[in-house]
Structures are given as C-alpha cells and as structure tokens.
Write a protein that holds these residues in place. Structure first.
Motif, PDB file in Angstrom:
ATOM      1  N   THR A   1      -8.430   0.942  -1.068  1.00  0.00           N
ATOM      2  CA  THR A   1      -8.244   1.276   0.355  1.00  0.00           C
ATOM      3  C   THR A   1      -7.847   2.754   0.481  1.00  0.00           C
ATOM      4  O   THR A   1      -7.353   3.363  -0.469  1.00  0.00           O
ATOM      5  CB  THR A   1      -7.202   0.357   1.030  1.00  0.00           C
ATOM      6  N   ALA A   2      -8.063   3.308   1.681  1.00  0.00           N
ATOM      7  CA  ALA A   2      -7.949   4.763   1.858  1.00  0.00           C
ATOM      8  C   ALA A   2      -6.501   5.231   1.810  1.00  0.00           C
ATOM      9  O   ALA A   2      -5.579   4.504   2.211  1.00  0.00           O
ATOM     10  CB  ALA A   2      -8.589   5.154   3.192  1.00  0.00           C
ATOM     11  N   ILE A   3      -6.333   6.437   1.330  1.00  0.00           N
ATOM     12  CA  ILE A   3      -4.992   7.009   1.133  1.00  0.00           C
ATOM     13  C   ILE A   3      -4.722   8.085   2.174  1.00  0.00           C
ATOM     14  O   ILE A   3      -5.573   8.946   2.442  1.00  0.00           O
ATOM     15  CB  ILE A   3      -4.882   7.577  -0.305  1.00  0.00           C
TER      16      ILE A   3
ATOM     17  N   VAL B   1     -12.232   9.125   5.616  1.00  0.00           N
ATOM     18  CA  VAL B   1     -12.384   9.699   4.277  1.00  0.00           C
ATOM     19  C   VAL B   1     -11.456   8.958   3.320  1.00  0.00           C
ATOM     20  O   VAL B   1     -10.523   8.267   3.751  1.00  0.00           O
ATOM     21  CB  VAL B   1     -12.082  11.227   4.271  1.00  0.00           C
ATOM     22  N   ALA B   2     -11.714   9.102   2.019  1.00  0.00           N
ATOM     23  CA  ALA B   2     -10.972   8.331   1.020  1.00  0.00           C
ATOM     24  C   ALA B   2      -9.510   8.743   0.958  1.00  0.00           C
ATOM     25  O   ALA B   2      -8.620   7.902   0.854  1.00  0.00           O
ATOM     26  CB  ALA B   2     -11.613   8.511  -0.361  1.00  0.00           C
ATOM     27  N   GLU B   3      -9.264  10.066   1.044  1.00  0.00           N
ATOM     28  CA  GLU B   3      -7.892  10.528   0.785  1.00  0.00           C
ATOM     29  C   GLU B   3      -7.615  11.813   1.543  1.00  0.00           C
ATOM     30  O   GLU B   3      -8.453  12.713   1.583  1.00  0.00           O
ATOM     31  CB  GLU B   3      -7.739  10.777  -0.725  1.00  0.00           C
TER      32      GLU B   3
ATOM     33  N   ASP C   1     -13.477  -0.359  -0.738  1.00  0.00           N
ATOM     34  CA  ASP C   1     -14.364   0.133  -1.796  1.00  0.00           C
ATOM     35  C   ASP C   1     -14.294   1.655  -1.924  1.00  0.00           C
ATOM     36  O   ASP C   1     -15.255   2.306  -2.337  1.00  0.00           O
ATOM     37  CB  ASP C   1     -15.812  -0.309  -1.516  1.00  0.00           C
ATOM     38  N   TYR C   2     -13.152   2.222  -1.535  1.00  0.00           N
ATOM     39  CA  TYR C   2     -12.959   3.662  -1.728  1.00  0.00           C
ATOM     40  C   TYR C   2     -12.590   3.928  -3.189  1.00  0.00           C
ATOM     41  O   TYR C   2     -12.027   3.043  -3.862  1.00  0.00           O
ATOM     42  CB  TYR C   2     -11.841   4.185  -0.807  1.00  0.00           C
TER      43      TYR C   2
END
Ligand code: NAD
Ligand code: WQD
Length: 351
Positions: free
Chosen positions: A232-234, A300-302, A225-226
């Motif tokens: 999914t996280a980058i 973190v997301a990215e 849910d990023y």
C-alpha cells in the motif's frame, strides 16, 4: 521588515486555518479571517476562541476572488502579513473541474496579491503542497527535486509558486515563505477542532475516523500492489499542530531575507495505508473494516519529505508522531460524531 502583529488568515475557518488561528492567538497575534465557508463553517470560531481564551479580531465571509470585498478588509485593518490557506484542495475533483480549481487557487491568489500590493502589504506565507512533486520517486524529497505536477490541483499550486517567484524577482520589498505540506492530519488535543470536510472525505484520516465512529461502512484501500513493503502507498503524515507551529515560526522569520523561500513540511517518515489503519485501530480500540480497491488515479507509491532546510532555517522540528495524530483525530471524531454540525444542536450554539 518588522515582525507582524496583525495577521490576515485566508481560509481561516478550514482545517489547517482554524488550528493556525489558535496558534497565533496563543502567541499574542491579532488575527483577522476571511473565508467563504465553501469547505467549512463559521461555527468553528466559537471553538477557536474557547481554546485560545481570546477573540478573533474580525471574521469576514467573502470569496477571495471578490477584490472589492477583500480590499475593504485591508482598508479597515492594518494588516502586517497574510497567511494564505484559502483554496480548493481535492485532487480528484480538480481533474473534472479544472477551471474552478485554477480560478480559485491561481485567480484567488493573484486577487489577494493585487490587494496586498495596493495596500503596501508585502509579507506572505503561502500554502503549497507535496503534490507539486508528482511521481518524484522513492526516498526523502528535498526542495531541489523538480516539480512535476500530474493533476490540475497540483498544477494550480505549482503555478502559484511560479507567480510568487516572479513577483519576488521583480519586487525586492516582498518576502514570500512558501510551505509545501506533505500530509497534515490529526486535530487539536482539546477535541474541539479537527478535520470536518463537507461531503464525503477524500483524504485517508478523516475517512478512517468516520468509519471508526460508524458513519461509513468501510474504508477502501486504494491499491495493494505498489512497490512498497506491504503493497500500500506510503505518505509522510504530519500533525496539524506541528504544521501550524511552522506558520507561527515563519512570522518570526520575515526579516531574515527578502524574496521567495520554499520549504517542505513533513516528518521524513513514511507510513503505509495499512500502517495508518493499524495505529488508528489500536488507538481507538475498534477494528476498522476495510477492503482492497483498485489504485486511485493519480496516486503515487511514495511521498516522503526531506524537511532539513526548514529545520536549519527556523529550527522547526515536528514533535508529534502517528500515534498522536490518530489519537487526536479520533478524539475529535468521538466528541463530534457529526463534525461541527454537532455544535448547531447545542442550545448555546457554541459547540
Ligand atoms: P480546507 O478546505 O479545510 O480549508 C480551506 C478554507 O478555504 C476553507 O475554509 C474554505 O471554505 C476556504 N475557501 C476556499 N475557497 C475560498 C474562496 N474562494 N474564498 C474564501 N475562502 C475560500 O483545507 P485545508 O486542509 O485547511 O488546506 C489549507 C491549504 O493548505 C489549502 O491551500 C490546501 O491546498 C493546502 N494544503 C493542504 C493539505 C492537506 O492535506 N490538508 C496538503 C497540502 C496543502
Ligand atoms: C493518503 C493515502 C491514498 C483515502 C493529497 C494531496 C496532498 C494533500 C493531501 C492537499 C493515499 C490512500 C486515501 C481512502 C485510501 N492535499 N487512501 N483510501 O493523496 O497523499 O495527498 O491530499 O494539498 O497535496 O496530494 O492524501 O489522504 O487522500 O491519501 O487508501 O479512502 O491513503 O491512496 O495512498 P494524498 P490522502
């Protein structure tokens, strides 16, 4: 300042350190290693030497906090430069063992610095981490983005950077090249060296490889849910061989300018967790069972690097892509299903 010929590598038995040993031996350097094997094994050196066709100059089992033992190594060898990998590196473990993390990562580095100082050694390549950027946000991050560490591991790395900057401000004889790695993964193309952490892997690539070989049932994907295209996280994955090439180039550049220089090491390309699973699965020809799990605290997301500064300074340009990283990580896992423990079972003990 002269170009170094004898290089002391702390943490030289570890994942990045062992590949750095090969890279330096391949380029004619004398290599001295210190390691306490808290996250590695001495069996790795037979493999390093087999790949390089040369011997590591000397290997010492010691804790870098033990200044007396460290000093004896500097007494015995004329060290021109140090590459400092030895550290504790688990973000999650650092949140419940902060004292140990500051002790090893910050105390270990100051113990090393004091020993270098006493022996007139002033050239250091230091391993830092993209985790110092914390929740820096989207898009490629350059070195001017302010550090905002969000966990004790990242804070310990940021503290090390501040100490090194202070030393360089006061002491013009020092040159410190501080490399902030994004996500080094992969393995030596021979399949002899790779990532073999003690216990359950924390990081995506070694966990994925252990699922593919059947050592673990399924991968848990931490969060879908990023705010990213697939949720999914980058991350910016970088082949370990490209990573260690940057260290070898660093040794050529101590003479450029004294002081502290900080560089990001990444490819500038983001891959999501599902991207990595897809490429790995196609590369190894096996499906990778996975389940979606809650986000991992502190993730973190990215995080994607802008590494143009090190490209301009040293001409460093990573050449291996995610397929190369997955193929090489898989080759190591396939040839060493139990990691380096497999070499213990060989009659010659040399893996
Ligand atoms: P690793 O755990 O495989 O290697 C570290 C080595 O240091 C191990 O061999 C360990 O036994 C040794 N060591 C730890 N504490 C020691 C001590 N007190 N005395 C002597 N030796 C000690 O880790 P790695 O992935 O090779 O990472 C190397 C460096 O790069 C670390 O400083 C890490 O924080 C940094 N880094 C790694 C990554 C990554 O994703 N692998 C990313 C950014 C930064
Ligand atoms: C990558 C992505 C996870 C495992 C940390 C440090 C960094 C460097 C590397 C040391 C994330 C997801 C992971 C799993 C998953 N280390 N993941 N399931 O967290 O980006 O970086 O380690 O310095 O400095 O910050 O790396 O490989 O752990 O995770 O879904 O079982 O894979 O959530 O999005 P990370 P990683």
């Amino acid at each position: 300042m002269s170009q170094p010929t004898t290089v002391l590598i702390t943490g030289g038995a570890g994942f990045i350190g062992s590949h750095a040993c090969v890279e330096l031996l391949d380029h004619g350097y004398e290599v001295i290693v210190v390691d306490d094997y808290s996250n590695s094994t001495p069996q790795v050196f037979a493999r390093v030497e087999r790949i390089a066709g040369r011997f590591v100059g000397a290997v010492y089992e010691l804790d870098i906090l033990d200044r007396q033992a460290l000093s004896a190594v500097f007494d015995r060898h004329t060290v021109d430069a140090v590459i400092h990998f030895a550290a504790r590196k688990s973000v999650s473990e650092s949140t419940f063992r902060p004292i140990e993390y500051y002790d090893t990562n910050v105390g270990g580095m100051t113990a090393l610095l004091r020993t270098m100082h006493e022996h007139g050694v002033h050239q250091l390549v230091h391993s830092s981490s993209c985790s110092v950027y914390g929740e820096a946000g989207r898009g490629p991050l350059d070195e001017a983005v302010p550090a905002r560490p969000t966990n004790p591991y990242a804070a310990s790395k940021w503290t090390c950077e501040q100490i090194l900057a202070d030393v360089c401000r006061r002491r013009p004889e020092y040159t410190v090249l501080c490399l902030r790695y994004f996500n080094p993964v992969g393995a030596h193309p021979s399949g002899l060296l790779g990532e073999d952490p003690h216990g359950t892997p924390d990081n995506l690539m070694p966990y994925l490889a252990q699922v593919a070989i059947g050592r673990r049932e399924r991968l848990r994907v931490y969060g879908d849910d990023y705010p990213t295209p697939d949720g999914t996280a980058i991350r910016d994955y970088l082949h370990v061989m490209d990573t260690v090439e940057a260290h070898r180039l660093a040794l050529d550049h101590f003479g450029d300018a004294p002081g502290m220089h900080v560089y990001n090491l990444g490819r500038g390309r983001g891959s999501s967790v599902l991207d990595v699973i897809g490429v790995f699965s196609r590369t190894c020809g096996r499906s990778i069972p996975y389940e979606i799990a809650p986000r991992r605290p502190g993730d973190v997301a990215e995080l994607v690097a802008d590494s143009s500064a090190v490209r301009r300074a040293w001409g460093w340009r990573p050449v291996r892509d995610l397929v190369d990283m997955c193929r090489d990580a898989w080759r190591f896992q396939r040839l060493n299903p139990q990691g380096y423990a497999d070499s213990a079972r060989r009659p010659d003990g040399r893996g």
